[in-house]
Design a protein around this motif. Structure first.
Motif, PDB file in Angstrom:
ATOM      1  N   MET A   1       0.841  -1.198   0.000  1.00 17.84           N
ATOM      2  CA  MET A   1       0.000   0.000   0.000  1.00 17.84           C
ATOM      3  C   MET A   1       0.877   1.250   0.000  1.00 17.84           C
ATOM      4  O   MET A   1       1.887   1.301   0.697  1.00 17.84           O
ATOM      5  N   ASP A   2       0.500   2.221  -0.806  1.00 20.95           N
ATOM      6  CA  ASP A   2       1.285   3.444  -0.931  1.00 20.95           C
ATOM      7  C   ASP A   2       0.906   4.413   0.199  1.00 20.95           C
ATOM      8  O   ASP A   2      -0.007   5.224   0.069  1.00 20.95           O
ATOM      9  N   TYR A   3       1.614   4.302   1.345  1.00 20.26           N
ATOM     10  CA  TYR A   3       1.315   5.177   2.485  1.00 20.26           C
ATOM     11  C   TYR A   3       1.653   6.635   2.162  1.00 20.26           C
ATOM     12  O   TYR A   3       1.021   7.558   2.678  1.00 20.26           O
ATOM     13  N   LEU A   4       2.669   6.846   1.326  1.00 21.45           N
ATOM     14  CA  LEU A   4       3.076   8.210   0.995  1.00 21.45           C
ATOM     15  C   LEU A   4       1.964   8.954   0.273  1.00 21.45           C
ATOM     16  O   LEU A   4       1.816  10.164   0.417  1.00 21.45           O
ATOM     17  N   ALA A   5       1.145   8.214  -0.498  1.00 25.34           N
ATOM     18  CA  ALA A   5       0.031   8.846  -1.219  1.00 25.34           C
ATOM     19  C   ALA A   5      -0.969   9.463  -0.243  1.00 25.34           C
ATOM     20  O   ALA A   5      -1.527  10.532  -0.500  1.00 25.34           O
ATOM     21  N   LEU A   6      -1.208   8.784   0.900  1.00 29.38           N
ATOM     22  CA  LEU A   6      -2.121   9.333   1.911  1.00 29.38           C
ATOM     23  C   LEU A   6      -1.573  10.640   2.466  1.00 29.38           C
ATOM     24  O   LEU A   6      -2.307  11.627   2.610  1.00 29.38           O
ATOM     25  N   TYR A   7      -0.290  10.664   2.776  1.00 27.51           N
ATOM     26  CA  TYR A   7       0.330  11.882   3.326  1.00 27.51           C
ATOM     27  C   TYR A   7       0.257  13.025   2.312  1.00 27.51           C
ATOM     28  O   TYR A   7      -0.012  14.170   2.672  1.00 27.51           O
ATOM     29  N   GLU A   8       0.482  12.718   1.031  1.00 26.44           N
ATOM     30  CA  GLU A   8       0.433  13.748  -0.002  1.00 26.44           C
ATOM     31  C   GLU A   8      -0.978  14.298  -0.158  1.00 26.44           C
ATOM     32  O   GLU A   8      -1.173  15.495  -0.367  1.00 26.44           O
ATOM     33  N   LEU A   9      -1.992  13.415  -0.063  1.00 30.36           N
ATOM     34  CA  LEU A   9      -3.380  13.875  -0.169  1.00 30.36           C
ATOM     35  C   LEU A   9      -3.744  14.807   0.983  1.00 30.36           C
ATOM     36  O   LEU A   9      -4.439  15.808   0.801  1.00 30.36           O
ATOM     37  N   THR A  11      -1.678  16.679   2.730  1.00 27.91           N
ATOM     38  CA  THR A  11      -0.889  17.915   2.724  1.00 27.91           C
ATOM     39  C   THR A  11      -1.090  18.715   1.453  1.00 27.91           C
ATOM     40  O   THR A  11      -0.403  19.708   1.235  1.00 27.91           O
ATOM     41  N   ASP A  12      -2.029  18.294   0.608  1.00 27.53           N
ATOM     42  CA  ASP A  12      -2.333  19.059  -0.603  1.00 27.53           C
ATOM     43  C   ASP A  12      -2.811  20.453  -0.208  1.00 27.53           C
ATOM     44  O   ASP A  12      -3.658  20.621   0.655  1.00 27.53           O
ATOM     45  N   LYS A  13      -2.290  21.476  -0.891  1.00 25.57           N
ATOM     46  CA  LYS A  13      -2.631  22.855  -0.526  1.00 25.57           C
ATOM     47  C   LYS A  13      -4.097  23.188  -0.796  1.00 25.57           C
ATOM     48  O   LYS A  13      -4.622  24.165  -0.262  1.00 25.57           O
ATOM     49  N   ASN A  14      -4.784  22.397  -1.635  1.00 28.18           N
ATOM     50  CA  ASN A  14      -6.180  22.682  -1.959  1.00 28.18           C
ATOM     51  C   ASN A  14      -7.164  21.990  -1.015  1.00 28.18           C
ATOM     52  O   ASN A  14      -8.366  22.174  -1.138  1.00 28.18           O
ATOM     53  N   ILE A  15      -6.664  21.176  -0.079  1.00 26.52           N
ATOM     54  CA  ILE A  15      -7.561  20.392   0.767  1.00 26.52           C
ATOM     55  C   ILE A  15      -8.410  21.265   1.682  1.00 26.52           C
ATOM     56  O   ILE A  15      -9.523  20.918   2.050  1.00 26.52           O
ATOM     57  N   GLU A  16      -7.903  22.464   2.043  1.00 24.58           N
ATOM     58  CA  GLU A  16      -8.628  23.315   2.981  1.00 24.58           C
ATOM     59  C   GLU A  16      -9.938  23.835   2.394  1.00 24.58           C
ATOM     60  O   GLU A  16     -10.841  24.218   3.123  1.00 24.58           O
ATOM     61  N   HIS A  17     -10.063  23.835   1.058  1.00 16.05           N
ATOM     62  CA  HIS A  17     -11.274  24.351   0.420  1.00 16.05           C
ATOM     63  C   HIS A  17     -12.207  23.231  -0.046  1.00 16.05           C
ATOM     64  O   HIS A  17     -13.211  23.503  -0.688  1.00 16.05           O
ATOM     65  N   GLN A  18     -11.879  21.960   0.249  1.00 13.38           N
ATOM     66  CA  GLN A  18     -12.745  20.837  -0.100  1.00 13.38           C
ATOM     67  C   GLN A  18     -13.561  20.428   1.126  1.00 13.38           C
ATOM     68  O   GLN A  18     -13.088  20.533   2.259  1.00 13.38           O
ATOM     69  N   THR A  19     -14.773  19.951   0.885  1.00  9.60           N
ATOM     70  CA  THR A  19     -15.594  19.506   2.010  1.00  9.60           C
ATOM     71  C   THR A  19     -15.038  18.195   2.562  1.00  9.60           C
ATOM     72  O   THR A  19     -14.347  17.445   1.856  1.00  9.60           O
ATOM     73  N   PHE A  20     -15.354  17.925   3.833  1.00 11.79           N
ATOM     74  CA  PHE A  20     -14.897  16.684   4.444  1.00 11.79           C
ATOM     75  C   PHE A  20     -15.451  15.475   3.690  1.00 11.79           C
ATOM     76  O   PHE A  20     -14.785  14.440   3.585  1.00 11.79           O
ATOM     77  N   LEU A  52       1.654  15.422  11.764  1.00 15.34           N
ATOM     78  CA  LEU A  52       0.591  16.213  11.133  1.00 15.34           C
ATOM     79  C   LEU A  52       0.460  17.505  11.917  1.00 15.34           C
ATOM     80  O   LEU A  52      -0.451  17.697  12.713  1.00 15.34           O
ATOM     81  N   ALA A  53       1.421  18.394  11.690  1.00 15.10           N
ATOM     82  CA  ALA A  53       1.479  19.620  12.485  1.00 15.10           C
ATOM     83  C   ALA A  53       0.364  20.595  12.133  1.00 15.10           C
ATOM     84  O   ALA A  53      -0.038  21.415  12.947  1.00 15.10           O
ATOM     85  N   GLY A  54      -0.159  20.518  10.909  1.00 15.03           N
ATOM     86  CA  GLY A  54      -1.194  21.458  10.494  1.00 15.03           C
ATOM     87  C   GLY A  54      -2.550  21.089  11.061  1.00 15.03           C
ATOM     88  O   GLY A  54      -2.946  19.914  11.074  1.00 15.03           O
ATOM     89  N   ALA A  55      -3.290  22.088  11.547  1.00 11.03           N
ATOM     90  CA  ALA A  55      -4.617  21.833  12.120  1.00 11.03           C
ATOM     91  C   ALA A  55      -5.571  21.272  11.069  1.00 11.03           C
ATOM     92  O   ALA A  55      -6.425  20.433  11.378  1.00 11.03           O
ATOM     93  N   ILE A  56      -5.426  21.705   9.819  1.00 18.34           N
ATOM     94  CA  ILE A  56      -6.300  21.224   8.752  1.00 18.34           C
ATOM     95  C   ILE A  56      -6.127  19.720   8.560  1.00 18.34           C
ATOM     96  O   ILE A  56      -7.097  18.972   8.420  1.00 18.34           O
ATOM     97  N   GLN A  57      -4.868  19.250   8.583  1.00 15.37           N
ATOM     98  CA  GLN A  57      -4.602  17.818   8.410  1.00 15.37           C
ATOM     99  C   GLN A  57      -5.159  17.007   9.582  1.00 15.37           C
ATOM    100  O   GLN A  57      -5.686  15.907   9.399  1.00 15.37           O
ATOM    101  N   ARG A  58      -5.051  17.555  10.799  1.00 12.58           N
ATOM    102  CA  ARG A  58      -5.572  16.824  11.959  1.00 12.58           C
ATOM    103  C   ARG A  58      -7.105  16.736  11.915  1.00 12.58           C
ATOM    104  O   ARG A  58      -7.683  15.684  12.230  1.00 12.58           O
ATOM    105  N   LEU A  59      -7.764  17.825  11.520  1.00 13.20           N
ATOM    106  CA  LEU A  59      -9.231  17.795  11.421  1.00 13.20           C
ATOM    107  C   LEU A  59      -9.677  16.746  10.409  1.00 13.20           C
ATOM    108  O   LEU A  59     -10.625  15.987  10.663  1.00 13.20           O
ATOM    109  N   CYS A  60      -8.992  16.696   9.263  1.00  8.95           N
ATOM    110  CA  CYS A  60      -9.339  15.703   8.244  1.00  8.95           C
ATOM    111  C   CYS A  60      -9.108  14.288   8.767  1.00  8.95           C
ATOM    112  O   CYS A  60      -9.905  13.382   8.500  1.00  8.95           O
ATOM    113  N   SER A  61      -8.029  14.097   9.516  1.00 12.05           N
ATOM    114  CA  SER A  61      -7.725  12.767  10.049  1.00 12.05           C
ATOM    115  C   SER A  61      -8.793  12.319  11.032  1.00 12.05           C
ATOM    116  O   SER A  61      -9.231  11.150  11.011  1.00 12.05           O
TER     117      SER A  61
END
Length: 439
Positions: A1-9, A11-20, A52-61
């Motif tokens: 399984m490509d774990y790095l793909a999850l991290y990239e998704l 940390t994508d800069k556009n994730i903050e404007h997508q719905t959960f 996952l230092a960013g609050a956006i990444q933690r909320l998504c997780s």
């Protein structure tokens, strides 16, 4: 399984404007259902270790740890106890960000994911409603009941299988298991109903990184062939020069030589405007301090996907001579959307009507009237679509000479239309206009 793909998704800069909901759907399409448990485990590890230092990444997780395991006969997420523990954590500074994060967790644990599915991480972070107390009794009860079914060692986060030490040849040493168990029991910080294992950290693998420094092996000079690209260097220097000048342009008016240097750089490479970092939020300062620079940059950004956002900022920014000058130059240079022009005119009229300072009001009315006359004479706008709104504006401020002049121009155009049957910008004798009076 490509774990790095999850991290990239995440940390994508556009994730903050997508719905959960969209973020979760993307993850579920990317990975098989059989991988969800591994994904959840990885997310908990990343959160615990602070990766996952960013609050956006933690909320998504947090959202993913609940939503990925809904349905298919499961009563609750296998990571529910982790989420409850995160909600109860009181370590660290109490900031607005941590309170928002805790409020989000409380909502997830009390009402589930449905009410939050249509929100974006950015909307959650901008919310001021974070002082609400949430009832997570049901979630705590589920965790407690589930833990009763688990062995003591598992409840203490201790793996059931403990590897025994081995020799260099991979053969177990006689009595090694006994020594291991006795050593673990002698730890100074025992866990209740168990013991604390000894942890070993393995060096992480090197990940691919853009612009990574490559070390030269001086004993093998033939392996390295340095290439010096002059064009790339000059283009980079040009971009940095424009960025430096723009940083000043946001704070003060540029000198004539600096304006010429900036204009020359934009002329040499028109595409450089997409790399200088100008955001819609920075546009008002640029317009007020350096309107000519703003005009030049906006003309080169007409094909940008963000041009609508720049127009929106122009419409809503504070009315001034410079903002009207920018809009006027743009309308005479390119075909702007009629909706934008009409909305800007309505904003001008509304600002003049609501301002309380009589001196500033008269000054703005004069500017707006001159601006509208220019648009009408250059046939930028369709007078018929705005005639009622503009005429009412002229009548309200008929004491001002420019407003009376604008009213006469409207009547002249109306008279020409009745004579020729077409919209015209020529002058002719017209019916009477509101009484002129100098302010």
């Amino acid at each position: 399984m490509d774990y790095l793909a999850l991290y990239e998704l995440l940390t994508d800069k556009n994730i903050e404007h997508q719905t959960f909901e969209v973020i979760c759907s993307t993850i579920q399409k990317k990975f098989a259902k059989s991988d969800f448990l591994n994904l959840g485990t990885l997310l908990t590890v990343l959160i615990r270790q602070g990766d996952l230092a960013g609050a956006i990444q933690r909320l998504c997780s947090y959202y993913l740890l609940l939503e990925m395991f809904k349905g298919e006969g499961q009563t609750e997420s296998p990571f529910l106890s982790f989420l409850v523990a995160q909600y109860d954590t009181k370590e660290g500074a109490v900031t607005k960000l941590t309170m928002i994060e805790k409020n989000f967790l409380g909502q997830l644990l009390s009402v589930g994911t449905k009410e939050l599915s249509k929100q974006t991480p950015q909307q959650v972070l901008q919310s001021d409603n974070f002082m609400v107390q949430h009832d997570i009794f049901q979630a705590r009860h589920q965790v407690t009941e589930k833990e009763k079914e688990l062995p003591v060692s598992v409840r203490a986060s201790l793996p059931n299988v403990i590897p025994a030490p081995a020799t260099n040849f991979g053969v177990e040493v006689e009595g090694a298991v006994r020594e291991l168990m006795e050593g673990l029991e002698r730890k100074e910080t025992p866990i209740k109903n168990g013991f604390l294992p000894e942890f070993f950290t393995i060096a992480p693998p090197l990940m691919p990184c853009e612009d990574e420094l490559v070390w030269m092996d001086i004993t093998r000079r033939a392996w390295h062939r340095p290439i010096f690209d002059i064009s790339m260097c000059s283009s980079t220097n040009l971009c940095w020069e424009v960025k430096r000048l723009l940083a000043e342009a946001y704070k003060q008016a540029l000198t004539i030589p600096d304006q010429q240097r900036l204009s020359s750089a934009l002329e040499k490479d028109p595409n450089i405007v997409y790399h200088i970092g100008l955001t819609p939020d920075q546009l008002p300062n640029l317009v007020e301090f350096n309107p000519m620079v703003a005009i030049e940059i906006l003309l080169k950004l007409m094909n940008s996907t963000q041009i609508t956002e720049y127009f929106s900022v122009l419409v809503n920014m504070e009315l001034s001579l410079h903002s009207m000058e920018v809009v006027n130059r743009l309308t005479n240079s390119v075909d702007l959307p009629s909706e934008f022009v009409h909305l800007y005119i309505s904003n001008c009229i509304s600002t003049c009507e609501t301002i309380k300072d009589k001196y500033m009001q008269s000054r703005l009315v004069r500017l707006v009237c001159v601006f509208l006359q220019s648009l009408i004479r250059n046939k930028i706008i369709n007078v018929k679509e705005l005639s009622l709104e503009v005429e009412a504006f002229c009548v309200e401020f008929n004491r001002i000479r420019e407003a009376a002049g604008l009213f006469r121009l409207l009547k002249q155009m109306e008279y020409c239309d009745t004579q020729t049957g077409t919209t015209s910008g020529t002058r002719s004798t017209s019916p009477s206009s509101p009484k002129e009076k100098d302010s």
